[in-house]
Design an enzyme around this catalytic site. Structure first.
Site, PDB file in Angstrom:
ATOM      1  N   ASP A 153      26.228  88.525  33.552  1.00  0.00           N
ATOM      2  CA  ASP A 153      25.709  88.401  34.912  1.00  0.00           C
ATOM      3  C   ASP A 153      24.526  89.328  35.189  1.00  0.00           C
ATOM      4  OD1 ASP A 153      27.377  86.377  35.677  1.00  0.00           O
ATOM      5  OD2 ASP A 153      28.779  87.633  36.790  1.00  0.00           O
TER       6      ASP A 153
ATOM      7  N   ARG B  39      25.496  83.523  47.892  1.00  0.00           N
ATOM      8  CA  ARG B  39      26.838  83.501  47.322  1.00  0.00           C
ATOM      9  C   ARG B  39      27.220  84.864  46.749  1.00  0.00           C
ATOM     10  NH1 ARG B  39      27.003  80.537  42.744  1.00  0.00           N
ATOM     11  NH2 ARG B  39      29.208  81.040  42.733  1.00  0.00           N
TER      12      ARG B  39
ATOM     13  N   CYS C 112      29.371  73.324  36.728  1.00  0.00           N
ATOM     14  CA  CYS C 112      28.728  74.621  36.885  1.00  0.00           C
ATOM     15  C   CYS C 112      27.355  74.577  36.229  1.00  0.00           C
ATOM     16  CB  CYS C 112      29.579  75.716  36.249  1.00  0.00           C
ATOM     17  SG  CYS C 112      28.829  77.346  36.333  1.00  0.00           S
TER      18      CYS C 112
ATOM     19  N   LYS D 155      32.152  90.992  44.644  1.00  0.00           N
ATOM     20  CA  LYS D 155      32.470  89.596  44.967  1.00  0.00           C
ATOM     21  C   LYS D 155      33.553  89.053  44.049  1.00  0.00           C
ATOM     22  CE  LYS D 155      30.049  86.177  43.239  1.00  0.00           C
ATOM     23  NZ  LYS D 155      30.280  84.807  42.794  1.00  0.00           N
ATOM     24  N   ASN D 156      33.380  89.232  42.744  1.00  0.00           N
ATOM     25  CA  ASN D 156      34.340  88.656  41.800  1.00  0.00           C
ATOM     26  C   ASN D 156      35.719  89.283  41.936  1.00  0.00           C
ATOM     27  OD1 ASN D 156      32.393  86.937  40.812  1.00  0.00           O
ATOM     28  ND2 ASN D 156      31.862  88.217  39.071  1.00  0.00           N
TER      29      ASN D 156
ATOM     30  N   ARG E   4      32.598  75.953  31.426  1.00  0.00           N
ATOM     31  CA  ARG E   4      33.664  76.833  31.902  1.00  0.00           C
ATOM     32  C   ARG E   4      34.966  76.072  32.188  1.00  0.00           C
ATOM     33  NH1 ARG E   4      31.269  81.526  35.776  1.00  0.00           N
ATOM     34  NH2 ARG E   4      30.429  79.904  37.089  1.00  0.00           N
TER      35      ARG E   4
END
Length: 423
Positions: free
Chosen positions: A309, A401, A118, A22-23, A123
């Site tokens: 993560d 997501r 967030c 995803k990233n 961030r």
């Protein structure tokens, strides 16, 4: 609002396919703004964040088509490109700021809304802006937007030295530098596989880049970039997440497409905890060794260190480890919000600032819990696999997501898990 219901039922067995990252995909997609020729991404994940980036690019004038059941993204920015990224779309996802560098490099001007807040930390985007300023851009923040203007003749090469490692700022600067006049050097650059993947894609488009994967990246600007077809790298966070499923409840699972080089620091901690990981031609085979897992200490760090993560998911494993584990979060503040929910399931966790001390218990108990962010949501699902009885994870819109068909993938290896739609 959907919920995920998990019932602990013992060992797992089989194979889990791992999607494209995803990233990485969210970073690769804005690269289409750098060229008027087609950019095609294969191995794309089918996630809500990808749909959000699609909408943003389309709002800027890019053409984005989804092919092959969502696995291929065909993009083109050959028409007129709008220079303003509106708040209504940007607010939904922080990765939207990654259109700033490409827009500025191509158009010489960009207006991009500041991203929203967030749940896992502030961030800020100041490093993105300072990197572009080092290439001659003028920045003006007003009315909730970044107004960025390149000097006459376009961005120019410069020295960008990040005070601390930032993946997003490295990505934005890397894309912008490909069309800048002269040489740009990024110092203290992020080293993540997603950065390497972006550099490979940009190089396929005609960019001149050296040093990706190291703390110093050198970019020699070119006049224009062309088109390319590029396969998105395997998602190392999804990989690590599913590796923890057999670690938590026993059995043996092969994560298809996985490579140890993507999760080496993570694998070292699994080995210390008593989890065997073997790289095969198909992927990574994971199995728990005899008995309970052992306690281990974890400190999150930029790549190649232990990924932030995967911290929540690792905590779920350590909740039933033998002994006391200490997890130190050094990347984001507020990233222990899953701890109180795990405690509802019987976990013993003591949080002080950026440190969580986990005293392992023999067994967790199923309970209704609430997801607070993307990685927290899947950590609760993993905990449910190891718990007695039924665990109901609420507010799982976060999950979609970053994880594609999580209930189908886990069901396929024997987990008792289902999604329950709101009535």
């Amino acid at each position: 609002m959907d919920s995920i219901v998990v019932t602990g039922n013992g060992p797992l067995a089989g194979e889990i396919p791992i999607a494209g990252a995803k990233n990485a995909c969210l970073t690769l997609m804005p690269a289409t703004l750098l060229s008027d020729e087609p950019l095609t991404l294969t191995n794309a994940p089918r996630l809500s964040d990808i749909r959000t980036m699609t909408l943003l690019l389309q709002s800027l004038g890019a053409e984005v088509s989804t092919l092959a059941d969502g696995r291929v993204l065909a993009m083109s920015s050959h028409g007129k490109i709008t220079q303003r990224a509106e708040y209504d779309i940007v607010r939904k996802m922080r990765a939207s700021i990654l259109v700033l560098g490409p827009l500025l490099a191509r158009e010489g001007y960009a207006e991009v809304s500041l991203p929203g807040g967030c749940a896992i930390g502030a961030r800020p985007v100041d490093l993105h802006l300072k990197a572009l300023e080092a290439m001659g851009a003028e920045m003006d923040l007003r009315d909730g937007y970044v107004h960025a203007k390149a000097p006459a003749g376009g961005l120019r090469g410069g020295i960008v030295e990040f005070p601390f490692v930032s993946v997003g700022a490295t990505e934005n600067a890397l894309m912008a530098a490909t069309l800048a006049k002269g040489t740009t050097v990024l110092k203290n650059a992020a080293r993540e596989p997603e950065i390497v993947d972006l550099a490979r894609c940009l190089r396929a488009m005609g960019a001149q880049i050296e040093g990706e994967g190291s703390p110093e990246i050198t970019i020699q600007g070119v006049d224009r970039l062309g088109g390319a077809t590029h396969a998105v790298v395997t998602d190392r966070i999804e990989l690590g997440t599913y590796m923890l499923a057999p670690a938590i409840c026993g059995g043996e699972v092969t994560c298809l497409g996985g490579k140890i080089e993507l999760v080496e620091a993570f694998c070292e901690k699994l080995d210390a905890a008593g989890i065997a990981v073997e790289e095969t031609e198909a992927g990574l085979k994971v199995a728990r060794r005899n008995g309970r897992v052992s306690a281990v200490d974890v400190t999150t760090e930029p790549f190649p260190g232990f990924p932030t993560d995967l911290q929540a998911q690792m905590m779920a494993l350590l909740c039933t480890a033998e002994g006391v584990s200490v997890l130190e979060e050094k990347i984001f503040e507020n990233r222990f919000m899953h701890a109180p929910e795990l405690m509802r399931m019987g976990a013993q966790i003591d949080v002080h600032g950026g440190t969580a001390t986990v005293t392992g218990v023999e067994r967790l108990r199923g309970a209704p819990v609430m997801a607070t962010d993307l990685r927290a949501s899947v950590s609760l699902i993993l905990a449910g696999l190891a718990a007695e009885g039924e665990t109901v994870v609420n507010r799982v819109y976060h999950l979609d997501r970053g994880y594609e068909n999580v209930e189908d993938k886990l069901s396929a290896v024997g987990a008792r898990i289902e999604r329950v739609a709101e009535t």
